[in-house]
Design a protein around this motif. Structure first.
Motif, mmCIF file in Angstrom:
data_model
loop_
_atom_site.group_PDB
_atom_site.id
_atom_site.type_symbol
_atom_site.label_atom_id
_atom_site.label_comp_id
_atom_site.label_asym_id
_atom_site.label_seq_id
_atom_site.Cartn_x
_atom_site.Cartn_y
_atom_site.Cartn_z
ATOM 1 N N TYR A 51 0.823 -1.230 -0.179
ATOM 2 C CA TYR A 51 0.301 -0.254 0.252
ATOM 3 C C TYR A 51 0.859 1.573 -0.151
ATOM 4 C CZ TYR A 51 -3.572 2.937 1.544
ATOM 5 O OH TYR A 51 -4.093 4.259 2.100
ATOM 6 N N LEU A 52 2.087 1.275 1.203
ATOM 7 C CA LEU A 52 2.701 2.513 1.059
ATOM 8 C C LEU A 52 3.817 2.990 -0.362
ATOM 9 C CD1 LEU A 52 4.782 2.515 4.112
ATOM 10 C CD2 LEU A 52 3.013 4.054 3.337
ATOM 11 N N ILE A 53 3.794 1.486 -0.942
ATOM 12 C CA ILE A 53 4.338 1.676 -2.489
ATOM 13 C C ILE A 53 4.069 2.411 -3.303
ATOM 14 C CG2 ILE A 53 5.803 0.366 -4.077
ATOM 15 C CD1 ILE A 53 7.346 -1.122 -2.199
ATOM 16 N N TRP A 54 2.876 1.812 -3.174
ATOM 17 C CA TRP A 54 0.927 2.552 -3.924
ATOM 18 C C TRP A 54 1.391 3.738 -4.077
ATOM 19 C CZ3 TRP A 54 -3.560 3.656 -3.566
ATOM 20 C CH2 TRP A 54 -4.632 3.664 -5.269
ATOM 21 N N LEU A 55 1.148 3.415 -2.843
ATOM 22 C CA LEU A 55 0.811 5.354 -2.371
ATOM 23 C C LEU A 55 1.733 6.204 -3.110
ATOM 24 C CD1 LEU A 55 -0.644 5.150 1.217
ATOM 25 C CD2 LEU A 55 -2.073 6.020 -0.976
ATOM 26 N N ARG A 56 3.405 5.988 -3.407
ATOM 27 C CA ARG A 56 3.937 6.381 -4.187
ATOM 28 C C ARG A 56 4.105 6.742 -5.202
ATOM 29 N NH1 ARG A 56 7.574 7.623 1.003
ATOM 30 N NH2 ARG A 56 7.124 6.124 2.288
ATOM 31 N N ARG A 57 2.906 5.855 -5.852
ATOM 32 C CA ARG A 57 3.438 5.715 -7.392
ATOM 33 C C ARG A 57 4.257 7.461 -7.600
ATOM 34 N NH1 ARG A 57 -1.640 5.775 -5.945
ATOM 35 N NH2 ARG A 57 -3.454 5.886 -7.014
ATOM 36 N N PHE A 58 2.751 7.954 -7.720
ATOM 37 C CA PHE A 58 2.953 9.118 -8.713
ATOM 38 C C PHE A 58 4.466 9.976 -8.316
ATOM 39 C CE2 PHE A 58 -1.132 9.618 -7.633
ATOM 40 C CZ PHE A 58 -2.386 9.112 -8.728
ATOM 41 N N ALA A 59 5.018 9.501 -7.222
ATOM 42 C CA ALA A 59 6.600 10.776 -7.098
ATOM 43 C C ALA A 59 7.876 9.866 -7.470
ATOM 44 C CB ALA A 59 6.488 10.550 -5.781
ATOM 45 N N ILE A 60 7.103 7.904 -7.876
ATOM 46 C CA ILE A 60 8.367 7.023 -7.320
ATOM 47 C C ILE A 60 8.981 7.413 -9.591
ATOM 48 C CG2 ILE A 60 9.208 4.608 -8.792
ATOM 49 C CD1 ILE A 60 8.064 4.480 -6.094
ATOM 50 N N GLY A 61 7.611 7.426 -9.845
ATOM 51 C CA GLY A 61 8.337 7.102 -11.320
ATOM 52 C C GLY A 61 7.465 8.112 -12.696
ATOM 53 N N TRP A 62 7.136 9.459 -12.156
ATOM 54 C CA TRP A 62 5.990 9.885 -13.017
ATOM 55 C C TRP A 62 6.809 11.111 -14.235
ATOM 56 C CZ3 TRP A 62 3.960 13.436 -9.206
ATOM 57 C CH2 TRP A 62 3.540 14.950 -8.996
ATOM 58 N N SER A 63 5.846 11.668 -15.312
ATOM 59 C CA SER A 63 7.139 12.746 -16.083
ATOM 60 C C SER A 63 5.137 13.090 -16.526
ATOM 61 C CB SER A 63 8.343 12.128 -17.001
ATOM 62 O OG SER A 63 7.125 11.608 -17.964
ATOM 63 N N SER A 64 5.319 14.737 -17.120
ATOM 64 C CA SER A 64 4.271 14.723 -17.340
ATOM 65 C C SER A 64 4.583 16.374 -18.420
ATOM 66 C CB SER A 64 4.055 16.128 -15.957
ATOM 67 O OG SER A 64 3.931 16.082 -15.443
ATOM 68 N N SER A 65 3.420 15.974 -19.355
ATOM 69 C CA SER A 65 3.595 16.312 -20.382
ATOM 70 C C SER A 65 3.470 18.104 -20.545
ATOM 71 C CB SER A 65 2.938 15.529 -21.938
ATOM 72 O OG SER A 65 1.340 15.659 -21.296
ATOM 73 N N ASP A 66 2.431 18.116 -19.742
ATOM 74 C CA ASP A 66 2.269 19.465 -19.435
ATOM 75 C C ASP A 66 1.605 19.759 -17.927
ATOM 76 O OD1 ASP A 66 -0.435 18.543 -18.679
ATOM 77 O OD2 ASP A 66 -1.186 18.788 -20.390
ATOM 78 N N THR A 67 2.037 21.199 -17.706
ATOM 79 C CA THR A 67 1.409 21.679 -17.076
ATOM 80 C C THR A 67 0.157 21.185 -15.767
ATOM 81 O OG1 THR A 67 2.688 24.208 -17.602
ATOM 82 C CG2 THR A 67 1.707 23.908 -15.278
ATOM 83 N N GLU A 68 -0.614 21.034 -16.782
ATOM 84 C CA GLU A 68 -2.334 20.751 -16.337
ATOM 85 C C GLU A 68 -1.553 19.354 -15.808
ATOM 86 O OE1 GLU A 68 -5.915 20.913 -14.246
ATOM 87 O OE2 GLU A 68 -4.931 22.444 -15.467
ATOM 88 N N GLN A 69 -1.285 17.489 -16.429
ATOM 89 C CA GLN A 69 -0.711 16.821 -15.759
ATOM 90 C C GLN A 69 -0.464 17.020 -14.698
ATOM 91 O OE1 GLN A 69 0.807 14.818 -18.271
ATOM 92 N NE2 GLN A 69 0.241 12.722 -17.972
#
Length: 194
Positions: A82-100
């Protein structure tokens, strides 16, 4: 023709606008990603190391302690997942635009609040663990009372020193993330960032 120039509007138009430093923002984001990856690694190690300990010393542990540690391990696996799942946005995301990016940032801050909450409240079961362990060793006549009384001060010292520090740290993080989310929502509501 009258020349109705609003002085406030003129003043507003003349003010310089500070542009965000993209390099600083990227550096902060990379730092956040690194922290969450390290926390995820620590979460995983918190499972692997005790499980390895149980496997390595299984023949030296009494059956009650072995069963207790396996039960704790089984209960901890869903929490770590659960803790790792909660970290999913920070662990490996890249955004294509500001809104995202803003939406993912909002979700990660919300998840950070949940992570801090779970961390803070994991102190209570951690407090009960040595009591259950030492009580079980005594009740099942695995260790005499003298040996249990010799081990109890070490357990109590850990409980008194480490767990309040963890609780205070997690509580401060939870409050900070609540404030960060409120500030972000306020900026989004007022249209300061789009």
């Amino acid at each position: 023709m009258t020349n109705n120039i609003d002085p406030l509007n003129q003043l507003w138009q003349q003010q310089s606008v500070e542009k965000p430093d993209v390099l600083v923002t990227k550096k902060q984001w990379k730092n956040t990603q690194l922290k969450h990856r390290m926390y995820a690694l620590l979460d995983i190690l918190s499972l692997v190391l005790p499980f390895g300990f149980v496997l390595f010393y299984a023949d030296k542990l009494d059956s009650f302690t072995r069963i207790l540690l396996i039960c704790v391990f089984a209960l901890c696996v869903p929490f770590v997942a659960y803790l790792i799942w909660l970290r999913r946005f920070a662990i490996g995301w890249s955004s294509s635009d500001t809104e995202q990016h803003i939406q993912k940032l909002r979700k990660q801050i919300t998840n950070n609040i949940k992570i801090a909450f779970v961390t803070k409240h994991s102190v209570w079961p951690s407090t009960l663990m040595p009591v259950v362990h030492l009580g079980g060793l005594y009740y099942l006549n695995i260790l005499p009372l003298e040996k249990i009384m010799a081990k109890a001060p070490y357990s109590i010292a850990i409980l008194v020193v480490v767990l309040p520090i963890v609780w205070i740290w997690a509580n401060k993080r939870q409050n900070r993330f609540i404030n960060d989310l409120a500030k972000l929502n306020q900026l989004l509501d007022t249209g300061s960032i789009k």
